[in-house]
Scaffold this motif. Structure first.
Motif, PDB file in Angstrom:
ATOM      1  N   VAL A   1       1.219   0.601  -4.837  1.00  0.00           N
ATOM      2  CA  VAL A   1       0.742   1.962  -5.081  1.00  0.00           C
ATOM      3  C   VAL A   1       1.669   2.944  -4.364  1.00  0.00           C
ATOM      4  O   VAL A   1       1.942   2.773  -3.172  1.00  0.00           O
ATOM      5  CB  VAL A   1      -0.696   2.149  -4.564  1.00  0.00           C
ATOM      6  N   GLY A   2       2.143   3.964  -5.085  1.00  0.00           N
ATOM      7  CA  GLY A   2       2.947   5.011  -4.464  1.00  0.00           C
ATOM      8  C   GLY A   2       4.174   4.472  -3.763  1.00  0.00           C
ATOM      9  O   GLY A   2       5.062   3.876  -4.379  1.00  0.00           O
ATOM     10  N   ALA A   3       4.233   4.667  -2.447  1.00  0.00           N
ATOM     11  CA  ALA A   3       5.362   4.157  -1.667  1.00  0.00           C
ATOM     12  C   ALA A   3       5.487   2.651  -1.821  1.00  0.00           C
ATOM     13  O   ALA A   3       6.591   2.108  -1.886  1.00  0.00           O
ATOM     14  CB  ALA A   3       5.179   4.531  -0.195  1.00  0.00           C
ATOM     15  N   GLY A   4       4.350   1.959  -1.881  1.00  0.00           N
ATOM     16  CA  GLY A   4       4.372   0.511  -2.069  1.00  0.00           C
ATOM     17  C   GLY A   4       4.941   0.114  -3.417  1.00  0.00           C
ATOM     18  O   GLY A   4       5.629  -0.907  -3.543  1.00  0.00           O
ATOM     19  N   ALA A   5       4.675   0.920  -4.450  1.00  0.00           N
ATOM     20  CA  ALA A   5       5.243   0.659  -5.774  1.00  0.00           C
ATOM     21  C   ALA A   5       6.755   0.831  -5.747  1.00  0.00           C
ATOM     22  O   ALA A   5       7.497   0.059  -6.373  1.00  0.00           O
ATOM     23  CB  ALA A   5       4.613   1.598  -6.804  1.00  0.00           C
ATOM     24  N   TYR A   6       7.228   1.834  -5.018  1.00  0.00           N
ATOM     25  CA  TYR A   6       8.678   2.052  -4.882  1.00  0.00           C
ATOM     26  C   TYR A   6       9.322   0.870  -4.164  1.00  0.00           C
ATOM     27  O   TYR A   6      10.368   0.357  -4.591  1.00  0.00           O
ATOM     28  CB  TYR A   6       8.934   3.354  -4.121  1.00  0.00           C
ATOM     29  N   ILE A   7       8.708   0.424  -3.071  1.00  0.00           N
ATOM     30  CA  ILE A   7       9.261  -0.683  -2.282  1.00  0.00           C
ATOM     31  C   ILE A   7       9.312  -1.966  -3.107  1.00  0.00           C
ATOM     32  O   ILE A   7      10.308  -2.705  -3.088  1.00  0.00           O
ATOM     33  CB  ILE A   7       8.427  -0.877  -0.996  1.00  0.00           C
ATOM     34  N   LEU A   8       8.250  -2.250  -3.861  1.00  0.00           N
ATOM     35  CA  LEU A   8       8.248  -3.435  -4.717  1.00  0.00           C
ATOM     36  C   LEU A   8       9.265  -3.313  -5.850  1.00  0.00           C
ATOM     37  O   LEU A   8       9.882  -4.312  -6.244  1.00  0.00           O
ATOM     38  CB  LEU A   8       6.850  -3.665  -5.290  1.00  0.00           C
TER      39      LEU A   8
ATOM     40  N   SER B   1       1.055  23.229   6.128  1.00  0.00           N
ATOM     41  CA  SER B   1      -0.010  22.229   5.983  1.00  0.00           C
ATOM     42  C   SER B   1       0.084  21.182   7.080  1.00  0.00           C
ATOM     43  O   SER B   1       1.182  20.836   7.534  1.00  0.00           O
ATOM     44  CB  SER B   1       0.082  21.526   4.619  1.00  0.00           C
ATOM     45  N   SER B   2      -1.061  20.675   7.486  1.00  0.00           N
ATOM     46  CA  SER B   2      -1.092  19.596   8.468  1.00  0.00           C
ATOM     47  C   SER B   2      -0.608  18.306   7.818  1.00  0.00           C
ATOM     48  O   SER B   2      -0.592  18.172   6.588  1.00  0.00           O
ATOM     49  CB  SER B   2      -2.506  19.401   8.994  1.00  0.00           C
ATOM     50  N   LEU B   3      -0.224  17.339   8.643  1.00  0.00           N
ATOM     51  CA  LEU B   3       0.223  16.054   8.118  1.00  0.00           C
ATOM     52  C   LEU B   3      -0.850  15.382   7.258  1.00  0.00           C
ATOM     53  O   LEU B   3      -0.535  14.918   6.152  1.00  0.00           O
ATOM     54  CB  LEU B   3       0.647  15.132   9.264  1.00  0.00           C
ATOM     55  N   PRO B   4      -2.121  15.326   7.704  1.00  0.00           N
ATOM     56  CA  PRO B   4      -3.141  14.717   6.839  1.00  0.00           C
ATOM     57  C   PRO B   4      -3.244  15.386   5.472  1.00  0.00           C
ATOM     58  O   PRO B   4      -3.380  14.702   4.455  1.00  0.00           O
ATOM     59  CB  PRO B   4      -4.433  14.885   7.654  1.00  0.00           C
ATOM     60  N   ASP B   5      -3.162  16.723   5.426  1.00  0.00           N
ATOM     61  CA  ASP B   5      -3.262  17.415   4.141  1.00  0.00           C
ATOM     62  C   ASP B   5      -2.044  17.150   3.258  1.00  0.00           C
ATOM     63  O   ASP B   5      -2.166  17.057   2.027  1.00  0.00           O
ATOM     64  CB  ASP B   5      -3.437  18.918   4.353  1.00  0.00           C
ATOM     65  N   GLN B   6      -0.854  17.036   3.871  1.00  0.00           N
ATOM     66  CA  GLN B   6       0.333  16.695   3.085  1.00  0.00           C
ATOM     67  C   GLN B   6       0.174  15.326   2.435  1.00  0.00           C
ATOM     68  O   GLN B   6       0.493  15.145   1.254  1.00  0.00           O
ATOM     69  CB  GLN B   6       1.565  16.679   3.993  1.00  0.00           C
ATOM     70  N   ILE B   7      -0.334  14.380   3.193  1.00  0.00           N
ATOM     71  CA  ILE B   7      -0.484  13.016   2.672  1.00  0.00           C
ATOM     72  C   ILE B   7      -1.592  12.968   1.621  1.00  0.00           C
ATOM     73  O   ILE B   7      -1.459  12.306   0.588  1.00  0.00           O
ATOM     74  CB  ILE B   7      -0.751  12.036   3.821  1.00  0.00           C
TER      75      ILE B   7
ATOM     76  N   HIS C   1       0.808  -1.219   0.000  1.00  0.00           N
ATOM     77  CA  HIS C   1       0.000   0.000   0.000  1.00  0.00           C
ATOM     78  C   HIS C   1       0.841   1.268   0.000  1.00  0.00           C
ATOM     79  O   HIS C   1       2.067   1.241   0.154  1.00  0.00           O
ATOM     80  CB  HIS C   1      -0.914  -0.007   1.221  1.00  0.00           C
ATOM     81  N   ASP C   2       0.159   2.390  -0.116  1.00  0.00           N
ATOM     82  CA  ASP C   2       0.802   3.699  -0.121  1.00  0.00           C
ATOM     83  C   ASP C   2       0.822   4.295   1.290  1.00  0.00           C
ATOM     84  O   ASP C   2       0.201   3.765   2.226  1.00  0.00           O
ATOM     85  CB  ASP C   2       0.055   4.639  -1.074  1.00  0.00           C
ATOM     86  N   VAL C   3       1.508   5.404   1.431  1.00  0.00           N
ATOM     87  CA  VAL C   3       1.534   6.151   2.695  1.00  0.00           C
ATOM     88  C   VAL C   3       0.129   6.649   3.031  1.00  0.00           C
ATOM     89  O   VAL C   3      -0.648   7.024   2.144  1.00  0.00           O
ATOM     90  CB  VAL C   3       2.488   7.359   2.585  1.00  0.00           C
ATOM     91  N   GLY C   4      -0.212   6.642   4.310  1.00  0.00           N
ATOM     92  CA  GLY C   4      -1.518   7.127   4.743  1.00  0.00           C
ATOM     93  C   GLY C   4      -2.615   6.103   4.577  1.00  0.00           C
ATOM     94  O   GLY C   4      -3.787   6.404   4.833  1.00  0.00           O
ATOM     95  N   MET C   5      -2.265   4.908   4.148  1.00  0.00           N
ATOM     96  CA  MET C   5      -3.238   3.846   3.941  1.00  0.00           C
ATOM     97  C   MET C   5      -2.688   2.561   4.556  1.00  0.00           C
ATOM     98  O   MET C   5      -1.526   2.495   4.958  1.00  0.00           O
ATOM     99  CB  MET C   5      -3.518   3.643   2.448  1.00  0.00           C
ATOM    100  N   ASP C   6      -3.545   1.552   4.636  1.00  0.00           N
ATOM    101  CA  ASP C   6      -3.083   0.210   4.944  1.00  0.00           C
ATOM    102  C   ASP C   6      -3.570  -0.698   3.831  1.00  0.00           C
ATOM    103  O   ASP C   6      -4.143  -0.237   2.846  1.00  0.00           O
ATOM    104  CB  ASP C   6      -3.565  -0.246   6.330  1.00  0.00           C
TER     105      ASP C   6
END
Length: 318
Positions: free
Chosen positions: A106-113, A152-158, A38-43
């Motif tokens: 997806v996203g960070a998960g795509a980079y890791i894979l 920006s708050s952390l949620p808005d950045q993500i 998965h991507d950042v901010g998700m599971d």
């Protein structure tokens, strides 16, 4: 629940933390496992449930084992990491005993894979990379992030990482749902650590002489935050084994907004790897090569027919 759909959960110890791994499926050792990250901010649930619960996708994956990996500290009920903890996400070799995988990230998960595949080419039969960015951040990105940290708050950045500017401006129901989920997450500290880890990623140095050895499908939504990065990645890969899909009306998260269209593309990708895809079933293709070619033509004809009937499904296929 169908007999093939057993579920097991594992906690996999790695030198960098514990991975929460959920295994669904038929347990068929002859086929690769479909491994999601998965991507950042998700599971794994919030990132992939919409796609994998889609009826036609279930018809594809029911003859595979699906392995959902949660990055350290990102799963429901995860313990809060202490201050100073460095979040490092590494997929161990032979995860849960599977010899080979088809990676879907997806996203960070795509980079890791992507990183795992470069290090373990024989372990990966295919890759589906959504919103991938294989580059390290440049100075301009670094400066923009520093400014964003102040304003920006952390949620808005993500959210700005996950979704397109059009979606953010429209403040769609999907945006509101994910903003509330991230803002109220008990493990928000862990999410921030994962975010910082991804922001500090290293360049994978992908080029034609240093690239993936397996078939790759790159997917990005039209106007998505990582559209340019995906286009650049596509230019560095082997064009004979790479498909590039820019999906109209998909926003930043095609697997959430356009599961039907992504499923259709995934079916075509799996078939191209040598697996028969029938409307009723999917099974490993042990038949003669002429049968495989005939089935390939039939599947491609159905795919092209459906795509032509829905012109906004995939705007560009390279």
């Amino acid at each position: 629940r169908p007999e093939y759909c057993w579920i097991k959960e594992h906690r996999v110890e790695t030198p960098h933390g514990v991975l929460h791994v959920t295994v669904h499926g038929a347990g068929n050792a002859r086929r690769p496992a479909i491994l999601t990250f998965h991507d950042v901010g998700m599971d794994s649930k919030s990132c992939f449930s919409t796609l994998f619960k889609f009826e036609e996708m279930q018809e594809i994956v029911k003859n595979f084992t699906v392995v959902r990996v949660d990055a350290p500290g990102q799963e429901d009920g995860a313990a809060i990491y202490p201050a100073g903890y460095v979040c490092v996400c590494v997929i161990p070799e032979n995860l849960c005993g599977f010899r080979t995988i088809i990676g879907v990230g997806v996203g960070a998960g795509a980079y890791i894979l992507s990183k795992f595949t470069l290090s373990n080419p024989d372990a990966v039969e295919g890759l589906v990379l959504i919103n991938v960015d294989t580059n390290a951040r440049g100075w301009m990105d670094w400066a923009a992030q520093k400014l964003s940290n102040l304003t920006s708050s952390l949620p808005d950045q993500i959210l700005s990482h996950l979704f397109s500017q059009e979606e953010m401006s429209a403040n769609t129901e999907l945006i509101q749902t994910h903003r509330e989920r991230i803002s109220k997450a008990p493990n928000l500290i862990n999410i921030e650590l994962f975010w910082k880890s991804y922001q500090g990623r290293r360049d994978l140095n992908i080029e034609r002489n240093n690239t993936f050895k397996c078939p790759v499908m790159l997917v990005v939504g039209d106007q998505a935050p990582y559209e340019e990065a995906a286009v650049e990645c596509n230019s560095k890969l082997d064009p004979t084994t790479t498909s590039f899909l820019k999906m109209a009306d998909a926003g930043g998260m095609p697997q959430l907004t356009q599961p039907s269209k992504l499923t259709e593309a995934f079916k075509y990708f799996i078939q191209g790897m040598g697996y028969n895809i029938l409307d009723e079933n999917l099974e490993a293709c042990d038949c003669p090569i002429d049968c495989q070619i005939n089935n390939s033509v039939k599947v491609q004809e159905r795919y092209e027919s459906r795509r032509q009937n829905s012109p906004s499904a995939i705007r560009r296929v390279i």
